[in-house]
Design a protein around this motif. Structure first.
Motif, PDB file in Angstrom:
ATOM      1  N   SER A   1      11.361   6.954  -6.192  1.00  0.00           N
ATOM      2  CA  SER A   1      10.802   6.980  -4.845  1.00  0.00           C
ATOM      3  C   SER A   1       9.305   7.232  -4.927  1.00  0.00           C
ATOM      4  O   SER A   1       8.791   7.730  -5.935  1.00  0.00           O
ATOM      5  CB  SER A   1      11.476   8.044  -3.979  1.00  0.00           C
ATOM      6  N   ALA A   2       8.606   6.881  -3.854  1.00  0.00           N
ATOM      7  CA  ALA A   2       7.153   7.060  -3.818  1.00  0.00           C
ATOM      8  C   ALA A   2       6.714   7.106  -2.361  1.00  0.00           C
ATOM      9  O   ALA A   2       7.410   6.617  -1.469  1.00  0.00           O
ATOM     10  CB  ALA A   2       6.445   5.924  -4.551  1.00  0.00           C
ATOM     11  N   ALA A   3       5.537   7.698  -2.124  1.00  0.00           N
ATOM     12  CA  ALA A   3       5.022   7.798  -0.767  1.00  0.00           C
ATOM     13  C   ALA A   3       3.508   7.856  -0.785  1.00  0.00           C
ATOM     14  O   ALA A   3       2.895   8.293  -1.766  1.00  0.00           O
ATOM     15  CB  ALA A   3       5.593   9.026  -0.059  1.00  0.00           C
TER      16      ALA A   3
ATOM     17  N   ASP B   1       1.197   5.945   6.517  1.00  0.00           N
ATOM     18  CA  ASP B   1       2.381   6.760   6.221  1.00  0.00           C
ATOM     19  C   ASP B   1       3.470   5.817   5.725  1.00  0.00           C
ATOM     20  O   ASP B   1       4.301   5.332   6.493  1.00  0.00           O
ATOM     21  CB  ASP B   1       2.839   7.510   7.471  1.00  0.00           C
ATOM     22  N   LEU B   2       3.440   5.540   4.428  1.00  0.00           N
ATOM     23  CA  LEU B   2       4.325   4.547   3.825  1.00  0.00           C
ATOM     24  C   LEU B   2       5.232   5.217   2.803  1.00  0.00           C
ATOM     25  O   LEU B   2       4.802   6.099   2.063  1.00  0.00           O
ATOM     26  CB  LEU B   2       3.516   3.452   3.137  1.00  0.00           C
ATOM     27  N   ARG B   3       6.489   4.774   2.768  1.00  0.00           N
ATOM     28  CA  ARG B   3       7.464   5.388   1.869  1.00  0.00           C
ATOM     29  C   ARG B   3       8.384   4.353   1.246  1.00  0.00           C
ATOM     30  O   ARG B   3       8.798   3.400   1.897  1.00  0.00           O
ATOM     31  CB  ARG B   3       8.341   6.394   2.638  1.00  0.00           C
TER      32      ARG B   3
ATOM     33  N   GLU C   1       6.364  -1.143  -5.486  1.00  0.00           N
ATOM     34  CA  GLU C   1       6.854  -1.445  -4.140  1.00  0.00           C
ATOM     35  C   GLU C   1       5.965  -0.785  -3.084  1.00  0.00           C
ATOM     36  O   GLU C   1       5.701  -1.363  -2.030  1.00  0.00           O
ATOM     37  CB  GLU C   1       8.301  -0.969  -3.982  1.00  0.00           C
ATOM     38  N   LEU C   2       5.497   0.427  -3.367  1.00  0.00           N
ATOM     39  CA  LEU C   2       4.596   1.111  -2.444  1.00  0.00           C
ATOM     40  C   LEU C   2       3.285   0.347  -2.308  1.00  0.00           C
ATOM     41  O   LEU C   2       2.752   0.204  -1.196  1.00  0.00           O
ATOM     42  CB  LEU C   2       4.329   2.531  -2.944  1.00  0.00           C
TER      43      LEU C   2
ATOM     44  N   LEU D   1       3.788  -2.548  -0.027  1.00  0.00           N
ATOM     45  CA  LEU D   1       3.783  -2.099   1.367  1.00  0.00           C
ATOM     46  C   LEU D   1       2.360  -1.908   1.872  1.00  0.00           C
ATOM     47  O   LEU D   1       2.021  -2.292   3.000  1.00  0.00           O
ATOM     48  CB  LEU D   1       4.565  -0.791   1.507  1.00  0.00           C
ATOM     49  N   TRP D   2       1.528  -1.281   1.048  1.00  0.00           N
ATOM     50  CA  TRP D   2       0.140  -1.066   1.440  1.00  0.00           C
ATOM     51  C   TRP D   2      -0.583  -2.393   1.658  1.00  0.00           C
ATOM     52  O   TRP D   2      -1.310  -2.563   2.649  1.00  0.00           O
ATOM     53  CB  TRP D   2      -0.592  -0.233   0.383  1.00  0.00           C
ATOM     54  N   VAL D   3      -0.400  -3.334   0.772  1.00  0.00           N
ATOM     55  CA  VAL D   3      -1.045  -4.645   0.899  1.00  0.00           C
ATOM     56  C   VAL D   3      -0.614  -5.327   2.199  1.00  0.00           C
ATOM     57  O   VAL D   3      -1.424  -5.969   2.887  1.00  0.00           O
ATOM     58  CB  VAL D   3      -0.732  -5.528  -0.322  1.00  0.00           C
ATOM     59  N   ALA D   4       0.652  -5.174   2.567  1.00  0.00           N
ATOM     60  CA  ALA D   4       1.143  -5.765   3.814  1.00  0.00           C
ATOM     61  C   ALA D   4       0.623  -5.008   5.035  1.00  0.00           C
ATOM     62  O   ALA D   4       0.350  -5.606   6.088  1.00  0.00           O
ATOM     63  CB  ALA D   4       2.671  -5.780   3.825  1.00  0.00           C
TER      64      ALA D   4
END
Length: 224
Positions: free
Chosen positions: A162-164, A177-179, A190-191, A194-197
């Motif tokens: 997991s990561a955040a 606030d991405l998880r 994967e994190l 998410l940030w790129v998106a």
């Protein structure tokens, strides 16, 4: 079990945390940020209450070391905790208890503190602070760069799942606030995806919250 970095952007005043763990949903328990106040990572055998308690003490005027000490002493079992703190001015504090798991380490850098336990080696944490200090881009990107450097240096002794990523700016709620609550492999990758998106839409969500008349359309039903 966990490694993390808390950091501050000297140009914008943004505060943030990036964290990863072999445990599920690390973002639900360990990272704490408050705009204009500070950021706290509480990990190892974590007590989530330490995060808001330390932030409360920072907001009341204590420096990071005093805020950390007060929270640890008032809750007990400090020997099981690993905690890092940064305040709005870039002052830091760090603590690793005697019962921290496996290979553990914590290092303060310029406007950052990195820490971890059950590591493949102490070099993992050294790599994080160096990567943060040398990275370009916004705070979120520098925090992610530090996490990727940690993995390149060996990461945890076992797989992470997991990561955040959390970042605050001028507003009372997090601007990021991405998880990734669980991934069989590569949660930091994967994190970053998410940030790129999220990055191209980040300002839009701030704009629509503050002034709904200027809310951009995303082409979903009911969103005109």
């Amino acid at each position: 079990m966990t490694f993390s970095i808390v950091g501050r952007c000297a140009e914008t005043g943004q505060l943030g945390i990036a964290i990863s763990s072999s445990s599920i949903a690390v973002g639900a328990r360990c990272p704490w940020v408050r705009a204009g106040v500070g950021a706290v990572a509480t990990q190892n055998v974590t007590l989530p209450a330490l995060g808001p308690q330390i932030l409360d003490q920072l907001e009341a005027g204590l420096d990071p070391a005093a805020a950390l000490d007060k929270a640890l002493s008032s809750n007990g079992y400090s020997q099981f905790r690993q905690v890092t703190v940064i305040d709005q001015h870039g002052k830091v504090a760090l603590f690793t208890g005697s019962e921290a798991l496996g290979v553990n380490h914590a290092v303060a850098g310029e406007n950052c503190v990195a820490a971890g336990n059950l590591l493949s080696s102490t070099a993992v944490i050294e790599a994080m602070t160096q990567a943060f200090e040398n990275a370009s881009g916004c705070l979120a990107e520098r925090l992610i760069a530090a996490m990727q450097a940690a993995m390149a240096a060996g990461g945890e002794a076992g797989p992470v799942h997991s990561a955040a990523l959390k970042v605050v700016g001028d507003l009372v709620w997090p601007m990021v606030d991405l998880r990734v609550d669980w991934a069989d492999e590569a949660p930091i990758d994967e994190l970053e995806k998410l940030w790129v998106a999220y990055k191209p839409q980040m300002q839009d969500y701030i704009t629509r919250a503050l002034d709904p008349t200027k809310a951009p359309s995303y082409g979903v039903p009911g969103d005109e």
